[in-house]
Design a protein around this motif. Structure first.
Motif, PDB file in Angstrom:
ATOM      1  N   GLY A  52      46.015  45.563  36.396  1.00  0.00           N
ATOM      2  CA  GLY A  52      44.698  45.902  35.869  1.00  0.00           C
ATOM      3  C   GLY A  52      44.098  47.178  36.416  1.00  0.00           C
ATOM      4  O   GLY A  52      42.882  47.385  36.291  1.00  0.00           O
TER       5      GLY A  52
ATOM      6  N   ARG B  34      41.577  38.808  40.462  1.00  0.00           N
ATOM      7  CA  ARG B  34      42.103  40.007  41.096  1.00  0.00           C
ATOM      8  C   ARG B  34      41.237  40.350  42.298  1.00  0.00           C
ATOM      9  O   ARG B  34      40.016  40.157  42.272  1.00  0.00           O
ATOM     10  CB  ARG B  34      42.110  41.194  40.129  1.00  0.00           C
ATOM     11  CG  ARG B  34      42.847  40.933  38.816  1.00  0.00           C
ATOM     12  CD  ARG B  34      44.356  40.925  39.028  1.00  0.00           C
ATOM     13  NE  ARG B  34      45.073  40.884  37.761  1.00  0.00           N
ATOM     14  CZ  ARG B  34      45.502  39.764  37.192  1.00  0.00           C
ATOM     15  NH1 ARG B  34      45.253  38.592  37.771  1.00  0.00           N
ATOM     16  NH2 ARG B  34      46.157  39.801  36.047  1.00  0.00           N
TER      17      ARG B  34
ATOM     18  N   PHE C 150      37.463  40.201  41.043  1.00  0.00           N
ATOM     19  CA  PHE C 150      37.248  40.291  39.606  1.00  0.00           C
ATOM     20  C   PHE C 150      38.033  39.183  38.909  1.00  0.00           C
ATOM     21  O   PHE C 150      39.012  38.670  39.441  1.00  0.00           O
ATOM     22  CB  PHE C 150      37.710  41.649  39.056  1.00  0.00           C
ATOM     23  CG  PHE C 150      36.992  42.832  39.647  1.00  0.00           C
ATOM     24  CD1 PHE C 150      35.831  43.315  39.065  1.00  0.00           C
ATOM     25  CD2 PHE C 150      37.472  43.468  40.776  1.00  0.00           C
ATOM     26  CE1 PHE C 150      35.171  44.403  39.596  1.00  0.00           C
ATOM     27  CE2 PHE C 150      36.825  44.555  41.318  1.00  0.00           C
ATOM     28  CZ  PHE C 150      35.665  45.020  40.721  1.00  0.00           C
TER      29      PHE C 150
ATOM     30  N   MET D 274      40.066  38.577  35.320  1.00  0.00           N
ATOM     31  CA  MET D 274      40.628  39.249  34.156  1.00  0.00           C
ATOM     32  C   MET D 274      40.424  38.390  32.915  1.00  0.00           C
ATOM     33  O   MET D 274      40.999  37.305  32.798  1.00  0.00           O
ATOM     34  CB  MET D 274      42.110  39.535  34.374  1.00  0.00           C
ATOM     35  CG  MET D 274      42.789  40.213  33.200  1.00  0.00           C
ATOM     36  SD  MET D 274      42.158  41.870  32.875  1.00  0.00           S
ATOM     37  CE  MET D 274      43.036  42.797  34.145  1.00  0.00           C
TER      38      MET D 274
ATOM     39  N   LEU E 286      37.826  43.281  32.893  1.00  0.00           N
ATOM     40  CA  LEU E 286      37.550  42.700  34.204  1.00  0.00           C
ATOM     41  C   LEU E 286      36.067  42.374  34.343  1.00  0.00           C
ATOM     42  O   LEU E 286      35.204  43.168  33.970  1.00  0.00           O
ATOM     43  CB  LEU E 286      37.964  43.682  35.309  1.00  0.00           C
ATOM     44  CG  LEU E 286      39.468  43.904  35.475  1.00  0.00           C
ATOM     45  CD1 LEU E 286      39.733  45.136  36.322  1.00  0.00           C
ATOM     46  CD2 LEU E 286      40.129  42.688  36.104  1.00  0.00           C
TER      47      LEU E 286
END
Length: 460
Positions: free
Chosen positions: A104, A250, A268, A270, A275
């Protein structure tokens, strides 16, 4: 005519040799030496970009006569990113973001670019891996389309340099540094020489024009940023984007920051639209915790300046082999073996015939000593098959003699536990004085692991 010189360079550490070697003497890696041709420039010639940087004579200056002021920062609408960067993006800084493929990185930077563009900043997004149409399609999916966001698909550093001078952006995103090549360097893009020279030129552009530049860096199979180690020394900030590809969460971790504290993390999630920030990570890591289960404890760990409550799980079972297994996920395996040795010596638990599996739930990695007591309590809970109280939070470092030692920032840790509804905190006794206990939580100080185990498991 310029002379050509053949040399072999290790793609892992940058070690140079006049001949090929199977094993690199610098980093002991196998089959990483690649052939590169170095062309020596004729005497009297200058580099392609040096003409735009006038030579100014600098003199040594007494340090007490230098005027300083706080670095101006640009805050984004992503509070988590602002936290990791130390309060915002510093003008003229060079930021390197590394992570596994598909984690990401490009998504994060494209979202940040759109937020900055919508705030009136001019952003130049340089894509070396996608065409401008592919980037536009991804931006539409992320709702990251803005008139001040300029897309430029190019890998030639000379053209990139001239485009930056022509556009005069406030921020530049380079995705990725391994695809950019210096036209005067004969080696292939992504090689040690190319990455080093390209980064050096972009750093000069960032400092002379006061432009914040973000670089995306590929990582090796060991999880390190590909290219020479000097790459991380050259930039101002190094961020790692971590997480499992098959999980939605993440972690953006700061490992170097010249303008803020290190070891800060941002979390974060996803989603299909990109995000999304996780503002309360403690609640996230504990939301699937099962109550009344042996081998599960909660510890308040510090990630930079932020306290985070995470669950530590342990499974201790009789071994059918002569050498029992010791496995750990999210925590150093050697530290687990050390704590089990302390239990055998100081508490009298016979763990020599037991397999032990330790896991930090949620995929986060913990490396601070304040988690020792919680790991130890999880092992004892699983071994004795006794569940600790659900509303207990355990904090403390354990020494080899069985003492529970002081930890840092105890007040923030206990306040985070009280905020999430925990009723009791087991902490080192040396941390008991000098601060006010939060309401709604009882704080118990212990000096040894035997005292801590009596508080946690009074029935044994």
């Amino acid at each position: 005519m310029a002379k050509k010189k053949i040399k072999f360079i290790c793609q892992s550490c940058g070690y140079e040799s006049a001949k090929w070697m199977g094993k690199c003497p610098g980093c002991a890696a196998w089959n990483t030496m690649t052939e590169e041709t170095e062309v020596a420039a004729p005497k009297g010639t200058r580099g392609a970009f040096q003409h735009s940087a006038p030579q100014i004579a600098q003199k040594a200056t007494p340090i007490n006569s230098i005027e300083t002021k706080e670095e101006p920062r640009t805050k984004t609408e992503m509070e988590e990113l602002n936290r990791v960067l130390g309060g915002g993006i510093v003008s003229g800084s060079l930021v390197l973001i590394g992570g596994d493929p598909g984690i990401g990185k490009s998504t994060l930077l494209l979202q940040v670019s759109a937020l900055l563009a919508k705030a009136g900043k001019k952003v130049l997004y340089i894509s070396g891996e996608e065409s401008i149409r592919q980037t536009k399609m991804r931006a539409e999916r992320l709702d990251a389309v803005s008139g001040d966001l300029l897309i430029f698909a190019e890998t030639n550093l000379e053209l990139i340099h001239h485009t930056i001078e022509e556009v005069e952006p406030d921020f530049v995103i380079v995705d990725s540094i391994q695809t950019v090549y210096h036209p005067e360097v004969t080696s292939a893009p992504g090689s040690v020489t190319q990455v080093r020279e390209s980064t050096a030129e972009l750093m000069r552009v960032a400092k002379t024009k006061n432009i914040a530049i973000f670089l995306v860096g590929h990582v090796t199979k060991e999880g390190q940023i590909a290219g020479p180690r000097i790459l991380e020394h050259m930039v101002d900030t190094v961020l790692y984007f971590e997480g499992e590809r098959h999980h939605t969460y993440r972690i953006l971790r700061s490992v170097k920051n010249r303008f803020g504290s290190t070891n800060e993390i941002a979390i974060f999630e996803m989603l299909q639209g990109g995000l999304k920030e996780v503002l309360n990570p403690s609640e996230l890591f504990l939301q699937e915790r099962s109550s009344g289960t042996a081998g599960s404890t909660v510890v308040a760990s510090m990630e930079g300046t932020r306290p985070i409550l995470v669950e530590i799980q342990a499974l201790v079972t009789p071994s059918s082999f002569n050498y029992p297994k010791r496995m750990a996920t999210g925590i150093d395996q050697n530290r687990v073996s050390l704590l089990m040795a302390v239990l055998e010596k100081r508490v009298g638990l016979m763990l020599q015939s037991q397999d032990a599996y330790i896991k930090v739930a949620g995929g986060v990695k913990l490396d601070e000593p304040a988690i020792d007591l919680a790991v130890l309590a999880s092992i004892v809970s699983s071994f004795r098959d006794i569940a600790p109280k659900v509303d207990d939070c355990i904090i403390g470092e354990v020494g080899l003699t069985g003492e529970v030692r002081r930890v840092s920032r105890i007040e923030q840790r206990v306040q985070e536990a009280a905020k999430l509804g925990f009723k009791r905190a087991i902490i080192p006794k040396s941390n008991m004085g000098g601060w006010d206990f939060p309401e709604g939580i009882r704080v118990v100080g212990v000096e040894t692991i035997n005292e801590a185990l009596k508080e946690l498991f009074p029935q044994q």
